[in-house]
Each structure stands twice: as C-alpha cells, then as structure tokens.
Design a protein around this motif. Structure first.
Motif, PDB file in Angstrom:
ATOM      1  N   LEU A  20       0.822  -1.208   0.000  1.00  0.00           N
ATOM      2  CA  LEU A  20       0.000   0.000   0.000  1.00  0.00           C
ATOM      3  C   LEU A  20       0.859   1.261   0.000  1.00  0.00           C
ATOM      4  CD1 LEU A  20      -2.823   1.147   0.029  1.00  0.00           C
ATOM      5  CD2 LEU A  20      -2.808   1.022   2.523  1.00  0.00           C
ATOM      6  N   GLY A  21       1.963   1.249   0.712  1.00  0.00           N
ATOM      7  CA  GLY A  21       2.858   2.417   0.757  1.00  0.00           C
ATOM      8  C   GLY A  21       3.400   2.762  -0.615  1.00  0.00           C
ATOM      9  N   ALA A  22       3.799   1.737  -1.371  1.00  0.00           N
ATOM     10  CA  ALA A  22       4.325   1.966  -2.719  1.00  0.00           C
ATOM     11  C   ALA A  22       3.225   2.485  -3.636  1.00  0.00           C
ATOM     12  CB  ALA A  22       4.917   0.677  -3.280  1.00  0.00           C
ATOM     13  N   LEU A  23       2.014   1.981  -3.458  1.00  0.00           N
ATOM     14  CA  LEU A  23       0.888   2.440  -4.266  1.00  0.00           C
ATOM     15  C   LEU A  23       0.580   3.913  -3.998  1.00  0.00           C
ATOM     16  CD1 LEU A  23      -1.326   1.718  -6.292  1.00  0.00           C
ATOM     17  CD2 LEU A  23      -2.761   1.077  -4.357  1.00  0.00           C
ATOM     18  N   VAL A  24       0.608   4.304  -2.740  1.00  0.00           N
ATOM     19  CA  VAL A  24       0.367   5.705  -2.370  1.00  0.00           C
ATOM     20  C   VAL A  24       1.465   6.587  -2.932  1.00  0.00           C
ATOM     21  CG1 VAL A  24       0.271   7.316  -0.435  1.00  0.00           C
ATOM     22  CG2 VAL A  24      -1.011   5.174  -0.335  1.00  0.00           C
ATOM     23  N   GLN A  25       2.712   6.135  -2.837  1.00  0.00           N
ATOM     24  CA  GLN A  25       3.829   6.912  -3.366  1.00  0.00           C
ATOM     25  C   GLN A  25       3.700   7.076  -4.888  1.00  0.00           C
ATOM     26  OE1 GLN A  25       7.693   5.223  -2.641  1.00  0.00           O
ATOM     27  NE2 GLN A  25       8.766   7.065  -3.291  1.00  0.00           N
ATOM     28  N   GLN A  26       3.324   6.003  -5.559  1.00  0.00           N
ATOM     29  CA  GLN A  26       3.144   6.061  -7.010  1.00  0.00           C
ATOM     30  C   GLN A  26       2.013   7.028  -7.373  1.00  0.00           C
ATOM     31  OE1 GLN A  26       2.159   2.298  -8.806  1.00  0.00           O
ATOM     32  NE2 GLN A  26       2.752   2.980 -10.839  1.00  0.00           N
ATOM     33  N   ALA A  27       0.931   7.011  -6.617  1.00  0.00           N
ATOM     34  CA  ALA A  27      -0.191   7.917  -6.863  1.00  0.00           C
ATOM     35  C   ALA A  27       0.238   9.366  -6.658  1.00  0.00           C
ATOM     36  CB  ALA A  27      -1.370   7.575  -5.960  1.00  0.00           C
ATOM     37  N   GLN A  28       1.053   9.631  -5.634  1.00  0.00           N
ATOM     38  CA  GLN A  28       1.528  10.990  -5.385  1.00  0.00           C
ATOM     39  C   GLN A  28       2.433  11.469  -6.518  1.00  0.00           C
ATOM     40  OE1 GLN A  28       3.259  10.385  -1.492  1.00  0.00           O
ATOM     41  NE2 GLN A  28       1.446  11.209  -0.451  1.00  0.00           N
ATOM     42  N   GLN A  29       3.287  10.575  -7.015  1.00  0.00           N
ATOM     43  CA  GLN A  29       4.159  10.940  -8.129  1.00  0.00           C
ATOM     44  C   GLN A  29       3.346  11.250  -9.384  1.00  0.00           C
ATOM     45  OE1 GLN A  29       6.799   7.579  -8.401  1.00  0.00           O
ATOM     46  NE2 GLN A  29       8.149   8.321  -6.785  1.00  0.00           N
ATOM     47  N   MET A  30       2.322  10.435  -9.620  1.00  0.00           N
ATOM     48  CA  MET A  30       1.460  10.665 -10.782  1.00  0.00           C
ATOM     49  C   MET A  30       0.733  12.000 -10.645  1.00  0.00           C
ATOM     50  SD  MET A  30       0.311   9.732 -13.710  1.00  0.00           S
ATOM     51  CE  MET A  30       0.747   8.021 -13.890  1.00  0.00           C
ATOM     52  N   GLN A  31       0.266  12.306  -9.445  1.00  0.00           N
ATOM     53  CA  GLN A  31      -0.431  13.573  -9.208  1.00  0.00           C
ATOM     54  C   GLN A  31       0.508  14.754  -9.476  1.00  0.00           C
ATOM     55  OE1 GLN A  31      -1.978  14.000  -5.224  1.00  0.00           O
ATOM     56  NE2 GLN A  31      -3.363  15.631  -5.833  1.00  0.00           N
ATOM     57  N   GLU A  32       1.766  14.643  -9.055  1.00  0.00           N
ATOM     58  CA  GLU A  32       2.737  15.711  -9.298  1.00  0.00           C
ATOM     59  C   GLU A  32       2.995  15.880 -10.794  1.00  0.00           C
ATOM     60  OE1 GLU A  32       6.253  14.852  -7.015  1.00  0.00           O
ATOM     61  OE2 GLU A  32       5.151  14.916  -5.115  1.00  0.00           O
ATOM     62  N   LYS A  33       3.128  14.766 -11.504  1.00  0.00           N
ATOM     63  CA  LYS A  33       3.362  14.843 -12.946  1.00  0.00           C
ATOM     64  C   LYS A  33       2.172  15.464 -13.669  1.00  0.00           C
ATOM     65  CE  LYS A  33       6.561  10.948 -13.247  1.00  0.00           C
ATOM     66  NZ  LYS A  33       6.765   9.581 -13.768  1.00  0.00           N
ATOM     67  N   LEU A  34       0.967  15.092 -13.254  1.00  0.00           N
ATOM     68  CA  LEU A  34      -0.226  15.680 -13.863  1.00  0.00           C
ATOM     69  C   LEU A  34      -0.304  17.180 -13.592  1.00  0.00           C
ATOM     70  CD1 LEU A  34      -2.895  12.915 -13.130  1.00  0.00           C
ATOM     71  CD2 LEU A  34      -2.064  13.634 -15.377  1.00  0.00           C
ATOM     72  N   ALA A  35       0.018  17.583 -12.367  1.00  0.00           N
ATOM     73  CA  ALA A  35      -0.005  19.011 -12.026  1.00  0.00           C
ATOM     74  C   ALA A  35       1.036  19.775 -12.849  1.00  0.00           C
ATOM     75  CB  ALA A  35       0.234  19.200 -10.531  1.00  0.00           C
ATOM     76  N   ASP A  36       2.223  19.186 -13.017  1.00  0.00           N
ATOM     77  CA  ASP A  36       3.264  19.830 -13.821  1.00  0.00           C
ATOM     78  C   ASP A  36       2.821  19.965 -15.279  1.00  0.00           C
ATOM     79  OD1 ASP A  36       4.899  20.016 -11.587  1.00  0.00           O
ATOM     80  OD2 ASP A  36       6.147  18.291 -12.138  1.00  0.00           O
ATOM     81  N   ALA A  37       2.215  18.912 -15.810  1.00  0.00           N
ATOM     82  CA  ALA A  37       1.749  18.949 -17.196  1.00  0.00           C
ATOM     83  C   ALA A  37       0.653  19.989 -17.366  1.00  0.00           C
ATOM     84  CB  ALA A  37       1.255  17.568 -17.618  1.00  0.00           C
ATOM     85  N   GLN A  38      -0.260  20.076 -16.402  1.00  0.00           N
ATOM     86  CA  GLN A  38      -1.329  21.064 -16.485  1.00  0.00           C
ATOM     87  C   GLN A  38      -0.755  22.481 -16.409  1.00  0.00           C
ATOM     88  OE1 GLN A  38      -4.568  20.621 -13.701  1.00  0.00           O
ATOM     89  NE2 GLN A  38      -5.875  21.919 -14.925  1.00  0.00           N
TER      90      GLN A  38
END
Length: 132
Positions: A20-38
């Motif tokens: 679960l920790g790795a999944l949360v970390q991956q989700a946070q990284q994806m959220q950061e990438k999406l915010a950067d792209a936006q």
C-alpha cells in the motif's frame, strides 16, 4: 464471523504481495506529474491565424482565450456584412487555435493518462475533447 477483505494481501514489511505504501507513493508521483503537465499547458500560448493573417487568436494550452488581433485595414467597421464576416473569421481562428491546444493537451497529458488504467477521456485516451 466477519472476514477481513485485506487478509492475505501481505504488507509492506517484506511479507510479499500488496504494498500500500508503494501504491500511495506512485499515486503521489502521478499527481505531481499531472499538475506539472497542467501548469505547462496553462503557460503555453497557441495561435490560430486565418484569412491570410487578418485575424489571429491566442489561447492557452487549456483552450482559454487570451487575445484577438485584427490586422488594421482588413475590415470596415461601417459595413454590417463585413462585421458579420469578421465575426465568422474570429470564430474560425479560435477553432484553429483550440484544435492546436487540444492536440498539445493530448500530447502532453496522454502519456500520463495512459498510466491511470488505459487513459482518460479527452486526454488522449478517449473519444471526448479536453475541456469540451
């Protein structure tokens, strides 16, 4: 007797299985990438030019109208037919700019959306346009 739905999934302490920790970390990284792209799309300026350069419209990468330029001497403000033509030309220039913005958004967001289970509609992974 109630059954724990997470039983048997393992833990993040080397028990194997679901982390679960790795999944949360991956989700946070994806959220950061999406915010950067936006943010990249927000900062982008795309132009649509029609009628031989008589009208140019600028939009952001998200399709927000930023400005309209009309070349001097192209349209007579006293002729109702020319004003109607001007209106049509502005719409055409906006549509061109918006189409380019949509393509940029699909290019920018598409690879990221693909990591969210096959894509998101309007972001290069589905049939709808971004922001429509």
């Amino acid at each position: 007797m109630t059954q724990n739905p997470f039983e048997g999934l393992g833990d993040s302490l080397g028990g194997g299985g679901f982390d679960l920790g790795a999944l949360v970390q991956q989700a946070q990284q994806m959220q950061e990438k999406l915010a950067d792209a936006q943010q990249q799309l927000t900062d982008s300026v795309i132009e649509g030019t029609v009628a031989g350069g008589a009208v140019t419209v600028r939009v952001s990468g998200l399709g927000e109208l930023l400005g309209v330029e009309i070349r001097q001497g192209e349209f007579d403000g006293n002729d109702p037919d020319e004003l109607e033509d001007l209106s049509d030309v502005i719409v055409a220039a906006y549509r061109e700019a918006r189409s380019k913005a949509d393509a940029l958004a699909a290019e920018t967001m598409g690879p990221l959306a693909g990591g969210l289970g096959g894509g998101l509609p309007g972001l290069g992974g589905g049939p709808t346009e971004l922001g429509s």
